[in-house]
Scaffold this motif. Sequence first.
Motif, PDB file in Angstrom:
ATOM      1  N   TYR A 113       0.840  -1.201   0.000  1.00 15.28           N
ATOM      2  CA  TYR A 113       0.000   0.000   0.000  1.00 15.28           C
ATOM      3  C   TYR A 113       0.877   1.254   0.000  1.00 15.28           C
ATOM      4  O   TYR A 113       0.644   2.185  -0.781  1.00 15.28           O
ATOM      5  CB  TYR A 113      -0.941   0.010   1.207  1.00 15.28           C
ATOM      6  N   VAL A 114       1.887   1.277   0.864  1.00 10.57           N
ATOM      7  CA  VAL A 114       2.785   2.441   0.918  1.00 10.57           C
ATOM      8  C   VAL A 114       3.447   2.655  -0.445  1.00 10.57           C
ATOM      9  O   VAL A 114       3.558   3.782  -0.921  1.00 10.57           O
ATOM     10  CB  VAL A 114       3.829   2.280   2.047  1.00 10.57           C
ATOM     11  N   ALA A 115       3.845   1.568  -1.099  1.00 12.42           N
ATOM     12  CA  ALA A 115       4.473   1.675  -2.421  1.00 12.42           C
ATOM     13  C   ALA A 115       3.521   2.280  -3.450  1.00 12.42           C
ATOM     14  O   ALA A 115       3.959   2.916  -4.412  1.00 12.42           O
ATOM     15  CB  ALA A 115       4.943   0.298  -2.897  1.00 12.42           C
ATOM     16  N   SER A 116       2.211   2.097  -3.259  1.00 15.57           N
ATOM     17  CA  SER A 116       1.234   2.615  -4.219  1.00 15.57           C
ATOM     18  C   SER A 116       0.909   4.093  -4.024  1.00 15.57           C
ATOM     19  O   SER A 116       0.252   4.695  -4.872  1.00 15.57           O
ATOM     20  CB  SER A 116      -0.063   1.807  -4.134  1.00 15.57           C
ATOM     21  N   LEU A 117       1.338   4.671  -2.919  1.00 18.83           N
ATOM     22  CA  LEU A 117       1.047   6.082  -2.674  1.00 18.83           C
ATOM     23  C   LEU A 117       1.817   6.973  -3.635  1.00 18.83           C
ATOM     24  O   LEU A 117       2.966   6.680  -3.995  1.00 18.83           O
ATOM     25  CB  LEU A 117       1.401   6.446  -1.226  1.00 18.83           C
ATOM     26  N   ARG A 118       1.202   8.055  -4.030  1.00 19.70           N
ATOM     27  CA  ARG A 118       1.820   8.993  -4.978  1.00 19.70           C
ATOM     28  C   ARG A 118       3.203   9.429  -4.491  1.00 19.70           C
ATOM     29  O   ARG A 118       4.151   9.518  -5.269  1.00 19.70           O
ATOM     30  CB  ARG A 118       0.908  10.203  -5.158  1.00 19.70           C
ATOM     31  N   LEU A 119       3.333   9.691  -3.209  1.00 20.14           N
ATOM     32  CA  LEU A 119       4.590  10.150  -2.620  1.00 20.14           C
ATOM     33  C   LEU A 119       5.728   9.176  -2.927  1.00 20.14           C
ATOM     34  O   LEU A 119       6.843   9.583  -3.247  1.00 20.14           O
ATOM     35  CB  LEU A 119       4.419  10.299  -1.099  1.00 20.14           C
ATOM     36  N   VAL A 120       5.448   7.897  -2.831  1.00 22.36           N
ATOM     37  CA  VAL A 120       6.477   6.874  -3.047  1.00 22.36           C
ATOM     38  C   VAL A 120       6.587   6.520  -4.523  1.00 22.36           C
ATOM     39  O   VAL A 120       7.684   6.458  -5.082  1.00 22.36           O
ATOM     40  CB  VAL A 120       6.164   5.613  -2.208  1.00 22.36           C
ATOM     41  N   GLU A 121       5.450   6.296  -5.159  1.00 27.61           N
ATOM     42  CA  GLU A 121       5.412   5.873  -6.552  1.00 27.61           C
ATOM     43  C   GLU A 121       6.142   6.857  -7.478  1.00 27.61           C
ATOM     44  O   GLU A 121       6.779   6.459  -8.447  1.00 27.61           O
ATOM     45  CB  GLU A 121       3.949   5.744  -6.982  1.00 27.61           C
ATOM     46  N   SER A 122       6.050   8.137  -7.170  1.00 24.28           N
ATOM     47  CA  SER A 122       6.649   9.155  -8.036  1.00 24.28           C
ATOM     48  C   SER A 122       8.089   9.494  -7.657  1.00 24.28           C
ATOM     49  O   SER A 122       8.706  10.337  -8.292  1.00 24.28           O
ATOM     50  CB  SER A 122       5.798  10.430  -8.000  1.00 24.28           C
ATOM     51  N   SER A 123       8.617   8.828  -6.649  1.00 23.22           N
ATOM     52  CA  SER A 123       9.957   9.153  -6.173  1.00 23.22           C
ATOM     53  C   SER A 123      11.014   8.260  -6.813  1.00 23.22           C
ATOM     54  O   SER A 123      10.822   7.048  -6.980  1.00 23.22           O
ATOM     55  CB  SER A 123      10.016   8.996  -4.649  1.00 23.22           C
TER      56      SER A 123
END
Length: 141
Positions: free
Chosen positions: A97-107
């Motif tokens: 779930y954390v990996a799917s967040l915009r913050l992580v996914e776009s980093s």
Amino acid sequence: PDRPAAVRELRRITRPGGAVLVVLNAADHLAELTELAVAAAVESGLPEPASRAEIRSDGGVDLGTGAWLLAAEFGTVDRHDFASELAVPEPEPILAYVASLRLVESSADADRILAAAARLLPVARDGAIRITTHTGVLSCR
């Protein structure tokens, strides 16, 4: 993308005397996971996000915003909240779930953020990871 237009269309297609049910998450739904992602990103050297929109990929429409938008077109909007707790027995679904967040996914530092999130996971005495859920139904007439 035009939320007021979408609500007007919902109202237009609702039969006289009919109802529309809209199910949305509240702003604090899965808050522990949002906080985990932010803490992991900051620990990885990224600046703290300025807004929730930078973190999540939910389009910014939560239960409160939805109620406000729907009330502009429907005569009555009744809100029914449902809060609960999830006890997740292992970290993999949390990290996915954390990996799917915009913050992580776009980093470019997604792997480093996920490693930090794994270290920061709050595990209860029974080994579960506890997460607060908060969803709701908006009944519109």
